[in-house]
Motif scaffolding. Structure first.
Motif, PDB file in Angstrom:
ATOM      1  N   GLY A  74       0.773  -1.234   0.000  1.00 31.59           N
ATOM      2  CA  GLY A  74       0.000   0.000   0.000  1.00 31.59           C
ATOM      3  C   GLY A  74       0.800   1.276   0.000  1.00 31.59           C
ATOM      4  O   GLY A  74       0.221   2.361   0.037  1.00 31.59           O
ATOM      5  N   LYS A  75       2.119   1.199  -0.090  1.00 35.73           N
ATOM      6  CA  LYS A  75       2.929   2.415   0.046  1.00 35.73           C
ATOM      7  C   LYS A  75       3.106   3.166  -1.276  1.00 35.73           C
ATOM      8  O   LYS A  75       3.428   4.358  -1.285  1.00 35.73           O
ATOM      9  CB  LYS A  75       4.298   2.079   0.626  1.00 35.73           C
ATOM     10  CG  LYS A  75       5.076   3.324   1.034  1.00 35.73           C
ATOM     11  CD  LYS A  75       6.312   2.991   1.853  1.00 35.73           C
ATOM     12  CE  LYS A  75       7.031   4.271   2.295  1.00 35.73           C
ATOM     13  NZ  LYS A  75       8.235   3.985   3.096  1.00 35.73           N
ATOM     14  N   ALA A  76       2.893   2.514  -2.391  1.00 31.16           N
ATOM     15  CA  ALA A  76       3.159   3.129  -3.702  1.00 31.16           C
ATOM     16  C   ALA A  76       1.915   3.829  -4.250  1.00 31.16           C
ATOM     17  O   ALA A  76       0.821   3.725  -3.692  1.00 31.16           O
ATOM     18  CB  ALA A  76       3.629   2.064  -4.686  1.00 31.16           C
ATOM     19  N   HIS A  77       2.091   4.574  -5.352  1.00 34.37           N
ATOM     20  CA  HIS A  77       0.928   5.046  -6.094  1.00 34.37           C
ATOM     21  C   HIS A  77       0.282   3.839  -6.780  1.00 34.37           C
ATOM     22  O   HIS A  77       0.867   2.755  -6.836  1.00 34.37           O
ATOM     23  CB  HIS A  77       1.331   6.121  -7.111  1.00 34.37           C
ATOM     24  CG  HIS A  77       2.461   5.724  -7.999  1.00 34.37           C
ATOM     25  ND1 HIS A  77       3.770   6.061  -7.739  1.00 34.37           N
ATOM     26  CD2 HIS A  77       2.485   4.995  -9.141  1.00 34.37           C
ATOM     27  CE1 HIS A  77       4.552   5.581  -8.688  1.00 34.37           C
ATOM     28  NE2 HIS A  77       3.804   4.917  -9.545  1.00 34.37           N
ATOM     29  N   LEU A  78      -0.905   4.023  -7.306  1.00 37.22           N
ATOM     30  CA  LEU A  78      -1.643   2.904  -7.884  1.00 37.22           C
ATOM     31  C   LEU A  78      -0.956   2.409  -9.149  1.00 37.22           C
ATOM     32  O   LEU A  78      -0.642   3.189 -10.047  1.00 37.22           O
ATOM     33  CB  LEU A  78      -3.071   3.331  -8.209  1.00 37.22           C
ATOM     34  CG  LEU A  78      -3.996   2.246  -8.772  1.00 37.22           C
ATOM     35  CD1 LEU A  78      -4.156   1.102  -7.774  1.00 37.22           C
ATOM     36  CD2 LEU A  78      -5.354   2.836  -9.131  1.00 37.22           C
ATOM     37  N   HIS A  79      -0.735   1.094  -9.217  1.00 36.53           N
ATOM     38  CA  HIS A  79      -0.062   0.472 -10.355  1.00 36.53           C
ATOM     39  C   HIS A  79      -0.993  -0.460 -11.113  1.00 36.53           C
ATOM     40  O   HIS A  79      -1.845  -1.131 -10.529  1.00 36.53           O
ATOM     41  CB  HIS A  79       1.147  -0.347  -9.892  1.00 36.53           C
ATOM     42  CG  HIS A  79       2.325   0.481  -9.499  1.00 36.53           C
ATOM     43  ND1 HIS A  79       2.831   0.514  -8.209  1.00 36.53           N
ATOM     44  CD2 HIS A  79       3.112   1.318 -10.221  1.00 36.53           C
ATOM     45  CE1 HIS A  79       3.867   1.334  -8.173  1.00 36.53           C
ATOM     46  NE2 HIS A  79       4.063   1.829  -9.376  1.00 36.53           N
ATOM     47  N   GLN A  80      -0.786  -0.497 -12.417  1.00 37.28           N
ATOM     48  CA  GLN A  80      -1.379  -1.512 -13.275  1.00 37.28           C
ATOM     49  C   GLN A  80      -0.305  -2.562 -13.526  1.00 37.28           C
ATOM     50  O   GLN A  80       0.764  -2.262 -14.061  1.00 37.28           O
ATOM     51  CB  GLN A  80      -1.839  -0.906 -14.598  1.00 37.28           C
ATOM     52  CG  GLN A  80      -2.315  -1.921 -15.632  1.00 37.28           C
ATOM     53  CD  GLN A  80      -3.622  -2.588 -15.230  1.00 37.28           C
ATOM     54  OE1 GLN A  80      -4.662  -1.958 -15.220  1.00 37.28           O
ATOM     55  NE2 GLN A  80      -3.560  -3.872 -14.893  1.00 37.28           N
ATOM     56  N   PHE A  81      -0.561  -3.793 -13.102  1.00 38.60           N
ATOM     57  CA  PHE A  81       0.389  -4.884 -13.277  1.00 38.60           C
ATOM     58  C   PHE A  81       0.068  -5.667 -14.542  1.00 38.60           C
ATOM     59  O   PHE A  81      -1.065  -5.712 -15.014  1.00 38.60           O
ATOM     60  CB  PHE A  81       0.339  -5.839 -12.075  1.00 38.60           C
ATOM     61  CG  PHE A  81       1.120  -5.368 -10.874  1.00 38.60           C
ATOM     62  CD1 PHE A  81       2.342  -5.950 -10.548  1.00 38.60           C
ATOM     63  CD2 PHE A  81       0.636  -4.355 -10.064  1.00 38.60           C
ATOM     64  CE1 PHE A  81       3.059  -5.530  -9.438  1.00 38.60           C
ATOM     65  CE2 PHE A  81       1.350  -3.919  -8.956  1.00 38.60           C
ATOM     66  CZ  PHE A  81       2.562  -4.512  -8.643  1.00 38.60           C
ATOM     67  N   PHE A  82       1.104  -6.314 -15.095  1.00 39.05           N
ATOM     68  CA  PHE A  82       1.000  -7.269 -16.188  1.00 39.05           C
ATOM     69  C   PHE A  82       1.859  -8.467 -15.798  1.00 39.05           C
ATOM     70  O   PHE A  82       2.741  -8.362 -14.947  1.00 39.05           O
ATOM     71  CB  PHE A  82       1.536  -6.697 -17.506  1.00 39.05           C
ATOM     72  CG  PHE A  82       1.163  -5.260 -17.751  1.00 39.05           C
ATOM     73  CD1 PHE A  82      -0.125  -4.930 -18.120  1.00 39.05           C
ATOM     74  CD2 PHE A  82       2.088  -4.244 -17.616  1.00 39.05           C
ATOM     75  CE1 PHE A  82      -0.474  -3.602 -18.346  1.00 39.05           C
ATOM     76  CE2 PHE A  82       1.752  -2.926 -17.834  1.00 39.05           C
ATOM     77  CZ  PHE A  82       0.459  -2.605 -18.201  1.00 39.05           C
ATOM     78  N   GLY A  83       1.639  -9.584 -16.451  1.00 40.55           N
ATOM     79  CA  GLY A  83       2.469 -10.742 -16.138  1.00 40.55           C
ATOM     80  C   GLY A  83       1.935 -11.482 -14.935  1.00 40.55           C
ATOM     81  O   GLY A  83       0.757 -11.846 -14.883  1.00 40.55           O
ATOM     82  N   ASN A  84       2.781 -11.702 -13.942  1.00 36.70           N
ATOM     83  CA  ASN A  84       2.434 -12.552 -12.805  1.00 36.70           C
ATOM     84  C   ASN A  84       1.297 -11.959 -11.982  1.00 36.70           C
ATOM     85  O   ASN A  84       1.436 -10.895 -11.372  1.00 36.70           O
ATOM     86  CB  ASN A  84       3.668 -12.765 -11.933  1.00 36.70           C
ATOM     87  CG  ASN A  84       3.516 -13.944 -10.992  1.00 36.70           C
ATOM     88  OD1 ASN A  84       2.481 -14.116 -10.356  1.00 36.70           O
ATOM     89  ND2 ASN A  84       4.563 -14.750 -10.887  1.00 36.70           N
ATOM     90  N   LEU A  85       0.163 -12.660 -11.933  1.00 33.96           N
ATOM     91  CA  LEU A  85      -1.010 -12.178 -11.205  1.00 33.96           C
ATOM     92  C   LEU A  85      -0.846 -12.271  -9.692  1.00 33.96           C
ATOM     93  O   LEU A  85      -1.636 -11.703  -8.951  1.00 33.96           O
ATOM     94  CB  LEU A  85      -2.255 -12.963 -11.636  1.00 33.96           C
ATOM     95  CG  LEU A  85      -2.785 -12.641 -13.029  1.00 33.96           C
ATOM     96  CD1 LEU A  85      -3.858 -13.648 -13.441  1.00 33.96           C
ATOM     97  CD2 LEU A  85      -3.340 -11.228 -13.075  1.00 33.96           C
ATOM     98  N   GLY A  86       0.186 -12.987  -9.237  1.00 27.07           N
ATOM     99  CA  GLY A  86       0.434 -13.086  -7.800  1.00 27.07           C
ATOM    100  C   GLY A  86       1.416 -12.057  -7.289  1.00 27.07           C
ATOM    101  O   GLY A  86       1.712 -12.023  -6.096  1.00 27.07           O
ATOM    102  N   ALA A  87       1.928 -11.189  -8.162  1.00 32.91           N
ATOM    103  CA  ALA A  87       2.929 -10.200  -7.740  1.00 32.91           C
ATOM    104  C   ALA A  87       2.312  -9.218  -6.750  1.00 32.91           C
ATOM    105  O   ALA A  87       1.225  -8.690  -6.968  1.00 32.91           O
ATOM    106  CB  ALA A  87       3.481  -9.462  -8.951  1.00 32.91           C
ATOM    107  N   ASN A  88       3.033  -8.966  -5.652  1.00 34.07           N
ATOM    108  CA  ASN A  88       2.592  -8.003  -4.646  1.00 34.07           C
ATOM    109  C   ASN A  88       3.810  -7.470  -3.912  1.00 34.07           C
ATOM    110  O   ASN A  88       4.952  -7.753  -4.295  1.00 34.07           O
ATOM    111  CB  ASN A  88       1.581  -8.637  -3.682  1.00 34.07           C
ATOM    112  CG  ASN A  88       2.146  -9.859  -2.954  1.00 34.07           C
ATOM    113  OD1 ASN A  88       3.287  -9.870  -2.515  1.00 34.07           O
ATOM    114  ND2 ASN A  88       1.334 -10.901  -2.839  1.00 34.07           N
TER     115      ASN A  88
END
Length: 371
Positions: A74-88
């Motif tokens: 929760g520390k970053a600005h909002l991101h759109q991820f691609f690739g690994n759906l488990g990335a956190n």
């Protein structure tokens, strides 16, 4: 965050074997079932680089950043991820390798890619229809590899970095980073505008039925030692033009040429949109004098390919100067399209901006937006 480094002997072994500093982590995936047959693709000549391309669909939206803020959800600005759906926020090379479905062709690429989310100015995130990833590099046998650097090598296992706009210097103009990305309006992927360093001009004319195309490229020179660095950038560098020869070359501090990738993100424009209101979630970090929609474009990468698959497309597509598309490995097989392979148009396209569970981050984002 301390940089991950290689010992001298391990470094040479790494460079010769295209392996990384971190140990190989088996994924447990049924590799054969995720591949299909494919004819050998044609040569990329007269181009001097081999090419490996594939598509990704949009993944999770998250305020996490496992490179810049590891272990701090929760520390970053909002991101759109691609690739690994488990990335956190808690992702490591090992966790990425062992788990997670992928929106990039299929799970043989469990790498994570992420960028600032696109906001429509009305409380929604605009999800991209698709993301194209285009890796390229001269063949390792090309004599130019020893002119432009020490050698052309593969992607180090577990490499991670940030590229594009530098959020640690939000108050500074960054012409050196702005040259890495551009925006343009396209119609059936034919440009209808020139390429611009932000979204202001193209969004004046981009109409329903067209797309906003955002493109960003990675550095291609590696120092041969670090998989990360304190600023998540300085272990990589861009080529620079030699004043005497006029040729581009890696700086002496970063002599190894790795596969560069260009990421192209396409957002459809539909009736009812107000493109002039669109901005990236990180644009609020810019001071008013520099705040132009899209000017803060940047992206992150955390490598977690299936080792043998990565080595195969590097050996065939890149080192044999082939023109490989749609996950074609260049050796008679292709990555099958998984269930998250992007359709022609994403659905849903608009989703409400998610709440951030970190109150401190919410306060910080509100302060950024008010600046």
């Amino acid at each position: 965050m301390a940089a991950a480094a290689l010992s001298g002997d391990a470094r040479e072994e790494n460079l010769s074997r295209n392996a990384g500093e971190v140990r190989q982590v088996p994924s447990g995936l049924p590799v054969a079932s995720l591949l299909g047959p494919k004819r050998i693709p044609p040569s990329a000549a007269p181009d001097v680089v081999g090419a490996f391309r594939f598509l990704c669909g949009p993944g999770q939206l998250s305020y996490d950043d496992p490179v810049v803020y590891p272990g701090q959800p929760g520390k970053a600005h909002l991101h759109q991820f691609f690739g690994n759906l488990g990335a956190n926020a808690h992702s490591t090379y090992e966790s990425l390798r062992k788990s997670g479905e992928s929106t990039c062709q299929n799970e043989l690429n469990r790498s994570a890619y992420w960028m600032p989310a696109m906001l429509d100015g009305k409380g929604n995130v605009v999800r991209p229809d698709s993301v194209s990833i285009y890796y390229k590099r001269r063949p390792a046998s090309d004599p130019a590899c020893k002119v432009a650097g020490k050698s052309c090598v593969g992607i180090p296992r577990g490499l991670r970095f940030v590229f594009g706009w530098d959020q640690t210097r939000p108050n500074e103009p960054q012409p050196e980073n702005a040259k890495l990305f551009n925006f343009k309006c396209v119609n059936v992927w034919k440009p209808t505008t020139a390429a611009f360093p932000d979204m202001v001009e193209p969004m004046k004319v981009c109409k329903p039925g067209q797309w906003l195309s955002a493109t960003i490229a990675t550095p291609q020179c590696w120092n041969g030692v670090d998989l990360d660095s304190s600023d998540h950038r300085s272990h990589l560098a861009d080529m620079v033009r030699d004043r005497n020869s006029g040729q581009n070359a890696c700086p002496a501090s970063h002599p190894y040429i790795i596969p560069q990738f260009t990421m192209g993100v396409g957002y459809s424009i539909e009736a009812g949109d107000e493109p002039r209101l669109w901005q990236l979630s990180s644009d609020a970090m810019l001071p008013p004098a520099l705040r132009r929609p899209g000017a803060s474009f940047h992206s992150d990468y955390f490598e977690a390919w299936e080792d043998d698959i990565r080595l195969r497309w590097e050996a065939a597509c890149l080192n044999k100067l082939l023109n490989c598309s749609d996950g074609d490995l260049g050796d008679g097989q292709i990555l099958s399209r998984g269930k998250h392979y992007p359709p022609r148009q994403v659905s849903p396209r608009l989703v409400a901006v998610p709440e951030n569970g970190d109150p401190a981050a919410n306060h910080r984002h509100a302060a950024d937006s008010a600046r």
